[in-house]
Design a protein around this motif. Structure first.
Motif, PDB file in Angstrom:
ATOM      1  N   LEU A 193     -21.881  37.407  -0.984  1.00  0.00           N
ATOM      2  CA  LEU A 193     -22.118  36.249  -1.456  1.00  0.00           C
ATOM      3  C   LEU A 193     -23.727  35.287  -1.418  1.00  0.00           C
ATOM      4  CD1 LEU A 193     -20.691  33.309  -2.887  1.00  0.00           C
ATOM      5  CD2 LEU A 193     -19.763  33.600  -0.703  1.00  0.00           C
TER       6      LEU A 193
ATOM      7  N   HIS B  33     -25.919  37.070  -4.195  1.00  0.00           N
ATOM      8  CA  HIS B  33     -25.047  35.837  -5.694  1.00  0.00           C
ATOM      9  C   HIS B  33     -25.924  34.572  -5.574  1.00  0.00           C
ATOM     10  CE1 HIS B  33     -23.014  34.352  -8.785  1.00  0.00           C
ATOM     11  NE2 HIS B  33     -22.462  33.698  -8.429  1.00  0.00           N
TER      12      HIS B  33
ATOM     13  N   VAL C  37     -16.471  30.705  -5.993  1.00  0.00           N
ATOM     14  CA  VAL C  37     -16.556  31.836  -5.815  1.00  0.00           C
ATOM     15  C   VAL C  37     -16.164  32.711  -4.359  1.00  0.00           C
ATOM     16  CG1 VAL C  37     -18.624  34.073  -5.117  1.00  0.00           C
ATOM     17  CG2 VAL C  37     -18.490  31.568  -6.399  1.00  0.00           C
TER      18      VAL C  37
ATOM     19  N   THR D 159     -15.171  35.723  -1.477  1.00  0.00           N
ATOM     20  CA  THR D 159     -15.771  37.204  -0.772  1.00  0.00           C
ATOM     21  C   THR D 159     -15.364  37.423   0.025  1.00  0.00           C
ATOM     22  OG1 THR D 159     -18.169  38.156  -0.809  1.00  0.00           O
ATOM     23  CG2 THR D 159     -16.885  36.209   0.146  1.00  0.00           C
TER      24      THR D 159
ATOM     25  N   LEU E  91     -17.459  40.637  -5.176  1.00  0.00           N
ATOM     26  CA  LEU E  91     -17.080  38.945  -5.053  1.00  0.00           C
ATOM     27  C   LEU E  91     -15.783  38.760  -6.121  1.00  0.00           C
ATOM     28  CD1 LEU E  91     -20.962  38.554  -5.516  1.00  0.00           C
ATOM     29  CD2 LEU E  91     -19.151  38.229  -3.873  1.00  0.00           C
TER      30      LEU E  91
END
Length: 405
Positions: free
Chosen positions: A34, A37, A158, A160, A192
C-alpha cells in the motif's frame, strides 16, 4: 525491531507490548504494498517487472487532504504517513499503543497523528481512506458503514491485505457500501483493493450491534442478554468454551467484610463477568479487554442484565496492567491463543502473570481453555499449583490459587 523502508523514510517498528524476543515483525507485505502504491512505486525492492504488468499506473496519490487509516495493526502505515497528519481509527488498544510508540520513535511530534478508536465519532470528511482489511468481516462492514457518509466522489479509497485475507465477501462489502470495486495483482502474497465512492449509493446504517439471549443450557448465564458490537468474538451466539465455563462458574469468593472484586479478563461481550455480578450483586466487577468494541459490548451486556446497584468498571487495556496489585479476589479468564492473527501463547502467559500480581493472597484465577493448550503447565510455573475444576473431551476449567510466599 523490524525496519520498514519506504519513500518517506526507514522506520524501526515494534509491536506492543515490546518484546525483544518476539520474532514477529510489526508490518506486513500488505502494508509495504500500500505504501508503494501511495508513493507511485510499482515494484518491491529487487524486482524489475514492467509497471504495466502490475495492473496499476505509476502515479502517486495526493495526500494533502484528510487522510484516514483504518485498522493499522501496529502503526506501520500511520507512522510512515505521519507528515500528512493522518487519523488512525483502530479497534485495538495494543495497536493504538504500538502506533503511539512507533510514531514517537520516528521522531514525529505527538500531535501530528490523531489516534482514534472505533468508539469515537467518525471524521466528517475523508479525502483518502486507507483500510487494512481486518480478520473480522463484521468489523469491516461496521467501519465502512460508519465512514461512508464522510466520503465524496473524489475520495481515494484503497484497502490492503494478504491474499488469504481478501475474499469475495470482502470485495462485496466494499462494492455494496462504497461503490465500484476492483483489485490489484498480487505482490508478495499481498493485494490491494480499489473502490470508487458512489455519491448516489446509500447502504444505510450499520447492522451492529446485535444481541441474543443465552439459552437454558448456559449455566449461570442462562437467560442473560448478550450484546455484541462488530468484531467481538462469537457475536451471533455463545461459544462452547464460554458455555462450558458458565456451567462451572465460581461464586462466593469475596474477602471478609464486603463483596468480592472480580475481574473478567479478556471479557469479550462480558457474559462471564455479568453472570458473576448477577449471582452476587454485592460484587465489584472489572471488565478488561484490549478490544474497544469488546469493552463497549461488555458494558452493554452488563447494563442489560445486572442490578443498577452493582459496581462495575470497564477498561480497554493490556491484561491487568491497570489493576492495582493485591486488589482482586477472583479473575475469570477465557484467554485467546492468538493476537492479531498470530498464534501465540504469549497473550495467555501475560494474562496469567498479570492475574497473579493483581490477586490478593488466597485469591483465585479460573481459566477455561482447550485441553491441548495445556494451560496447567503455565499455571503451575506461575502459581505453584493448578487444579482441574471440570473437563470434557474438548475443554478444561482450571483453578490456580495465589499463595503467601
Amino acid at each position: 525491531m523490524n525496519q520498514l523502508i519506504t519513500s518517506w523514510g526507514a522506520y524501526d517498528l515494534t509491536r506492543f507490548p515490546e518484546d525483544p524476543r518476539d520474532p514477529l515483525r510489526a508490518w506486513s507485505a500488505a502494508d509495504a504494498y500500500l505504501l508503494r502504491h501511495l508513493a507511485g512505486e510499482t515494484e518491491p525492492a529487487g524486482e524489475t517487472e514492467p509497471a504495466a504488468e502490475t495492473g496499476e499506473a505509476a502515479k502517486s496519490v495526493d495526500l494533502s487532504g484528510a487522510v484516514v487509516v483504518v485498522g493499522d495493526r501496529w502503526g506501520a502505515l500511520t507512522t510512515a504517513l505521519a507528515e500528512h497528519r493522518p487519523t488512525l481509527i483502530t479497534d485495538s488498544f495494543l495497536a493504538r499503543e504500538a502506533t503511539r510508540a512507533n510514531v514517537a520513535r520516528a521522531g514525529v511530534a505527538p500531535d501530528a497523528v490523531r489516534l482514534s478508536t472505533t468508539d469515537d465519532a467518525p471524521p466528517s470528511r475523508i479525502d483518502v481512506l486507507l483500510v487494512r482489511v481486518p480478520k473480522s468481516l463484521a468489523l469491516l462492514e461496521d467501519q465502512l458503514h460508519r465512514l461512508a457518509p464522510a466520503l465524496h466522489a473524489g475520495t481515494v479509497v484503497v484497502g490492503t491485505g494478504m491474499v488469504t485475507e481478501i475474499h469475495t465477501s470482502t470485495l462485496d462489502l466494499f462494492e455494496r457500501i462504497i461503490g465500484p470495486t476492483r483489485t490489484s495483482l498480487a505482490r508478495q502474497k499481498a493485494r490491494l483493493i480499489f473502490s470508487t465512492p458512489d455519491p448516489e449509493r446509500d447502504a444505510g446504517p450499520s447492522p451492529w450491534p446485535r444481541s441474543y439471549v443465552l439459552d437454558a443450557d448456559s449455566g449461570a448465564g442462562s437467560g442473560l442478554t448478550a450484546v455484541n458490537h462488530a468484531g467481538v468474538f462469537c457475536a451471533d451466539r455463545l461459544d462452547i468454551g464460554t458455555r462450558f465455563f458458565l456451567r462451572h462458574l465460581p461464586t462466593g469468593r469475596g474477602a471478609a467484610g464486603g463483596g468480592p472484586h472480580i475481574v473478567d479478563l479478556g471479557c469479550g461481550n462480558g457474559v462471564l463477568g455479568t453472570a458473576a455480578a448477577v449471582a452476587d450483586p454485592e460484587a465489584t466487577v472489572t471488565f478488561i479487554d484490549e478490544s474497544y468494541p469488546a469493552v463497549v459490548s461488555a458494558e452493554a451486556t452488563f447494563r442489560a442484565n445486572a442490578a443498577a446497584s452493582t459496581r462495575a468498571e470497564f477498561v480497554a487495556g493490556d491484561a491487568l496492567s491497570a489493576v492495582p496489585a493485591g486488589s482482586v479476589d477472583l479473575v475469570l479468564n477465557n484467554p485467546p491463543f492468538h493476537s492479531h492473527q498470530a498464534t501465540s501463547g504469549a497473550t495467555a502467559w501475560r494474562m496469567f502473570a498479570g492475574a497473579r500480581a493483581a490477586l490478593r493472597p488466597g485469591g483465585e484465577l479460573w481459566v477455561v481453555g482447550n485441553r491441548h493448550l495445556q494451560y496447567h503447565v503455565k499455571l503451575r510455573k506461575l502459581f505453584g499449583n493448578s487444579q482441574v475444576v471440570a473437563s470434557d473431551p474438548k475443554f478444561v476449567v482450571l483453578k490456580a490459587v495465589k499463595r503467601d510466599r
